[in-house]
Design a protein around this motif. Structure first.
Motif, PDB file in Angstrom:
ATOM      1  N   THR A  26       0.828  -1.207   0.000  1.00 24.76           N
ATOM      2  CA  THR A  26       0.000   0.000   0.000  1.00 24.76           C
ATOM      3  C   THR A  26       0.861   1.255   0.000  1.00 24.76           C
ATOM      4  O   THR A  26       0.561   2.239  -0.701  1.00 24.76           O
ATOM      5  CB  THR A  26      -0.934  -0.002   1.223  1.00 24.76           C
ATOM      6  OG1 THR A  26      -1.732  -1.193   1.206  1.00 24.76           O
ATOM      7  CG2 THR A  26      -1.853   1.200   1.215  1.00 24.76           C
ATOM      8  N   ALA A  27       1.942   1.227   0.785  1.00 27.31           N
ATOM      9  CA  ALA A  27       2.854   2.382   0.810  1.00 27.31           C
ATOM     10  C   ALA A  27       3.483   2.607  -0.568  1.00 27.31           C
ATOM     11  O   ALA A  27       3.586   3.748  -1.038  1.00 27.31           O
ATOM     12  CB  ALA A  27       3.933   2.165   1.864  1.00 27.31           C
ATOM     13  N   ALA A  28       3.893   1.522  -1.223  1.00 31.44           N
ATOM     14  CA  ALA A  28       4.500   1.642  -2.554  1.00 31.44           C
ATOM     15  C   ALA A  28       3.511   2.206  -3.560  1.00 31.44           C
ATOM     16  O   ALA A  28       3.882   3.002  -4.439  1.00 31.44           O
ATOM     17  CB  ALA A  28       4.997   0.270  -3.010  1.00 31.44           C
ATOM     18  N   GLY A  63      -6.528  -1.942   0.073  1.00 30.71           N
ATOM     19  CA  GLY A  63      -7.177  -0.648  -0.110  1.00 30.71           C
ATOM     20  C   GLY A  63      -6.221   0.482   0.208  1.00 30.71           C
ATOM     21  O   GLY A  63      -5.108   0.293   0.701  1.00 30.71           O
ATOM     22  N   ASN A  64      -6.645   1.701  -0.090  1.00 29.39           N
ATOM     23  CA  ASN A  64      -5.836   2.881   0.219  1.00 29.39           C
ATOM     24  C   ASN A  64      -5.684   3.046   1.725  1.00 29.39           C
ATOM     25  O   ASN A  64      -6.461   2.509   2.512  1.00 29.39           O
ATOM     26  CB  ASN A  64      -6.486   4.139  -0.371  1.00 29.39           C
ATOM     27  CG  ASN A  64      -6.572   4.082  -1.884  1.00 29.39           C
ATOM     28  OD1 ASN A  64      -5.652   3.621  -2.545  1.00 29.39           O
ATOM     29  ND2 ASN A  64      -7.692   4.550  -2.423  1.00 29.39           N
ATOM     30  N   PHE A  65      -4.651   3.794   2.118  1.00 21.96           N
ATOM     31  CA  PHE A  65      -4.510   4.129   3.532  1.00 21.96           C
ATOM     32  C   PHE A  65      -5.766   4.880   3.975  1.00 21.96           C
ATOM     33  O   PHE A  65      -6.069   5.970   3.491  1.00 21.96           O
ATOM     34  CB  PHE A  65      -3.275   4.997   3.764  1.00 21.96           C
ATOM     35  CG  PHE A  65      -1.988   4.220   3.763  1.00 21.96           C
ATOM     36  CD1 PHE A  65      -1.857   3.053   4.501  1.00 21.96           C
ATOM     37  CD2 PHE A  65      -0.897   4.668   3.035  1.00 21.96           C
ATOM     38  CE1 PHE A  65      -0.667   2.333   4.517  1.00 21.96           C
ATOM     39  CE2 PHE A  65       0.294   3.962   3.043  1.00 21.96           C
ATOM     40  CZ  PHE A  65       0.412   2.784   3.779  1.00 21.96           C
ATOM     41  N   SER A  66      -6.498   4.288   4.887  1.00 20.08           N
ATOM     42  CA  SER A  66      -7.770   4.855   5.328  1.00 20.08           C
ATOM     43  C   SER A  66      -8.193   4.146   6.604  1.00 20.08           C
ATOM     44  O   SER A  66      -7.485   3.267   7.115  1.00 20.08           O
ATOM     45  CB  SER A  66      -8.848   4.667   4.245  1.00 20.08           C
ATOM     46  OG  SER A  66      -9.058   3.273   4.012  1.00 20.08           O
ATOM     47  N   LEU A  67      -9.348   4.521   7.114  1.00 24.16           N
ATOM     48  CA  LEU A  67      -9.881   3.847   8.299  1.00 24.16           C
ATOM     49  C   LEU A  67     -10.140   2.374   8.010  1.00 24.16           C
ATOM     50  O   LEU A  67      -9.828   1.501   8.830  1.00 24.16           O
ATOM     51  CB  LEU A  67     -11.174   4.535   8.749  1.00 24.16           C
ATOM     52  CG  LEU A  67     -11.875   3.923   9.973  1.00 24.16           C
ATOM     53  CD1 LEU A  67     -10.969   3.962  11.193  1.00 24.16           C
ATOM     54  CD2 LEU A  67     -13.186   4.653  10.251  1.00 24.16           C
ATOM     55  N   ASN A  68     -10.697   2.078   6.834  1.00 18.29           N
ATOM     56  CA  ASN A  68     -10.968   0.686   6.477  1.00 18.29           C
ATOM     57  C   ASN A  68      -9.673  -0.125   6.385  1.00 18.29           C
ATOM     58  O   ASN A  68      -9.622  -1.284   6.812  1.00 18.29           O
ATOM     59  CB  ASN A  68     -11.715   0.610   5.151  1.00 18.29           C
ATOM     60  CG  ASN A  68     -13.179   0.981   5.294  1.00 18.29           C
ATOM     61  OD1 ASN A  68     -13.751   0.867   6.375  1.00 18.29           O
ATOM     62  ND2 ASN A  68     -13.783   1.436   4.215  1.00 18.29           N
TER      63      ASN A  68
END
Length: 254
Positions: A26-28, A63-68
């Motif tokens: 996700t970071a990449a 998923g994107n960096f988010s609460l989920n």
């Protein structure tokens, strides 16, 4: 209270590896190092262009960096760790095989048009949740500090929350199906007198031995053969100094 480095070091090998890869992937992506279409499960490209890496890489994007994303990563750290340190203690090879079998089951389910998904990581995490709920069915869980229920019902409660918040149900349902197939073949069917037809293959033992991580021994797990075992699972107890169950609210307070 242990530091983040000490906590990370204490994680069991398979859960640690999977969670770390998901964070790095996700970071990449956020750093622009790759595009999602390069790792997504696109069946046409897998079979026509032989882009077989997609069968593996699609499991690493939550998923994107988010609460989920945080909740899914938390589920790996909570339920994956408790499984690997509880029912699968000193059975790294069996835990790894469970993850591999779950991934293969999800790939097969994704071939069904109505269940097709480009990323199966969320389903794999939900499979961990389902198996955890069967192994620790009587643990008390509080959802957002509002509703308390037994862990056996947690997957269905999370499914209901997805309905309320308008999230797609396919990934959760696929995780439940894959988890139940594994649990039935390895626990319920043998308890009913059947043969364990899902024994860990030799090549998985060799993989763990070559990688020199975890345990190869298959520790004997005491099965509870009393009545209603299908509901109570194997009745493992969570490690808790005060005897209380886990609350999702602690995710925000920690």
């Amino acid at each position: 209270m242990s530091s983040p480095a000490e906590f990370y070091k204490s994680l069991p090998p398979v859960t640690k590896a999977y969670g770390t890869i998901c964070v790095v992937a996700t970071a990449a992506f956020h750093l622009g190092l790759y595009r999602l279409e390069h790792i997504a499960l696109i069946h046409k490209l897998v079979f026509s262009d032989f882009q077989v890496w997609r069968l593996l890489t699609n499991f690493f994007f939550l998923g994107n960096f988010s609460l989920n994303f945080g909740i899914r990563l938390f589920m790996i750290a909570r339920y994956g760790v408790q499984l690997e340190k509880g029912p699968f203690e000193r059975r790294t090879v069996d835990f790894l095989w469970m993850m591999i079998f779950g991934a293969l089951s999800l790939l097969a389910l994704s071939a069904i048009p109505m269940l097709r998904s480009a990323f199966l990581g969320v389903s794999l995490v939900f499979m961990l949740l389902y198996i955890w709920s069967r192994e620790f069915p009587n643990a008390q869980v509080s959802i957002y500090g509002l509703v308390a229920l037994k862990a056996f019902y947690l997957p269905w409660a999370m499914l209901a929350l997805d309905v309320i918040f308008g999230s797609p149900l396919g990934p959760d349902l696929m995780g439940i199906i894959a988890g139940h197939i594994y649990y039935f073949l390895t626990v319920l069917h043998p308890l009913a007198g059947g043969r364990n037809i899902l024994a860990t293959p030799t090549w998985v033992h060799k993989l763990v031995a070559r990688g020199r991580f975890g345990y190869l021994t298959n520790a004997h797990v005491q099965q509870d053969r009393a009545a209603s075992v299908a509901f109570r699972g194997r009745s493992y107890q969570l490690n808790s100094s005060n005897g209380q169950g886990f609350s999702f609210r602690r995710l925000w307070l920690s």
